[in-house]
Design an enzyme around this catalytic site. Structure first.
Site, PDB file in Angstrom:
ATOM      1  CE1 TYR A  22      -3.960  -2.166   0.503  1.00 32.90           C
ATOM      2  CE2 TYR A  22      -2.554  -3.326   2.061  1.00 32.90           C
ATOM      3  CZ  TYR A  22      -3.702  -3.261   1.291  1.00 32.90           C
ATOM      4  OH  TYR A  22      -4.595  -4.311   1.301  1.00 32.90           O
ATOM      5  CG  HIS A  27      -7.070   4.941   1.030  1.00 32.34           C
ATOM      6  ND1 HIS A  27      -7.818   6.099   1.114  1.00 32.34           N
ATOM      7  CD2 HIS A  27      -7.851   3.970   1.593  1.00 32.34           C
ATOM      8  CE1 HIS A  27      -8.979   5.839   1.689  1.00 32.34           C
ATOM      9  NE2 HIS A  27      -9.020   4.558   2.001  1.00 32.34           N
ATOM     10  CG  PHE A  69      -5.134  -2.692   7.390  1.00 32.99           C
ATOM     11  CD1 PHE A  69      -4.684  -2.576   6.084  1.00 32.99           C
ATOM     12  CD2 PHE A  69      -4.582  -3.680   8.197  1.00 32.99           C
ATOM     13  CE1 PHE A  69      -3.721  -3.438   5.567  1.00 32.99           C
ATOM     14  CE2 PHE A  69      -3.611  -4.542   7.703  1.00 32.99           C
ATOM     15  CZ  PHE A  69      -3.180  -4.428   6.390  1.00 32.99           C
ATOM     16  CG  ASN A  71     -11.414  -1.031   8.044  1.00 31.89           C
ATOM     17  OD1 ASN A  71     -10.365  -1.264   8.628  1.00 31.89           O
ATOM     18  ND2 ASN A  71     -12.145  -1.981   7.491  1.00 31.89           N
ATOM     19  CG  ASP A  96      -7.168   9.318   0.939  1.00 39.99           C
ATOM     20  OD1 ASP A  96      -7.041   9.003   2.134  1.00 39.99           O
ATOM     21  OD2 ASP A  96      -7.988   8.752   0.193  1.00 39.99           O
ATOM     22  CG  ASN A 117     -14.454   3.209   5.061  1.00 38.45           C
ATOM     23  OD1 ASN A 117     -15.612   3.569   5.260  1.00 38.45           O
ATOM     24  ND2 ASN A 117     -14.127   2.372   4.089  1.00 38.45           N
TER      25      ASN A 117
END
Length: 202
Positions: A22, A27, A69, A71, A96, A117
């Site tokens: 990632y 994100h 993560f 969320n 973002d 989220n």
């Protein structure tokens, strides 16, 4: 929404997803900001399991990159804020933003979460929406059904250049933010920059 806090932030949070898969995705713009901020401040970042994240400190200010993560970002933010008795209004979350083009910023206090989220979980853990947010534009794919795929992919080269330029502009707001001059910082952040490279016509 309560009146905006005019106190300097005690906690700056950059949002993203952990792991190499990632690192370069849209994100993770909040992570990108905090990595640059650590370089500017000369701060060493280290993982702290009790805060579920990567943490740094610069004088009275903490920096946090949640490793839960996106969320579940609130788990990390809530843990550090409770331990150090930091009020929600003393927190700046950098993330973002789909609804802003690459190269642009928005700074605001409180308000909605726009389907983000990370913000949803932070709000749930803090019990309020009344914290500062610095939104870094990443653009929108144009189709709501493509949003998840879009944010989890790297920007195009010209978009990355615009996002990087916006992050540098955001770092330039720090002297104002550290003084608690949120009004001046907001005006400067929300002013439209020169036309970004990704939007120039050939």
């Amino acid at each position: 929404m309560t009146a905006p806090s005019l106190a300097p932030p005690r906690l700056i949070v950059g949002l993203g997803n952990p792991g190499r898969d990632y690192e370069e995705t849209r994100h993770n713009a909040g992570f990108w900001f905090c990595v640059r901020l650590a370089q500017v401040w000369g701060v060493a970042l280290a993982h702290e399991s009790r805060f579920h994240g990567i943490v740094g400190r610069h004088g009275p200010r903490w920096m946090l990159l949640p490793q839960t993560f996106m969320n579940r970002s609130g788990q990390a933010v809530g843990a550090l804020a409770r331990f150090h008795r930091i009020e929600p209004a003393e927190i700046l979350v950098v993330h973002d933003e789909l609804d802003i083009p690459p190269g642009q910023l928005r700074l605001k206090f409180g308000g909605g979460m726009g389907g983000h989220n990370g913000l949803k979980d932070i709000t749930a853990h803090l019990g309020t929406q009344d914290y500062w947010r610095l939104r870094i534009g990443i653009g929108h794919p144009g189709d709501r059904g493509e949003v998840v795929n879009f944010v989890l992919k790297p920007p195009r080269r010209e978009e990355q250049a615009d996002i990087d330029a916006a992050i540098e502009r955001a770092l330039g707001l720090l002297p104002l933010i550290e003084k608690g001059d949120w009004n001046a910082a907001t005006q400067r952040a929300n002013s439209k920059p020169a036309l970004p490279k990704s939007q120039e016509t050939s």
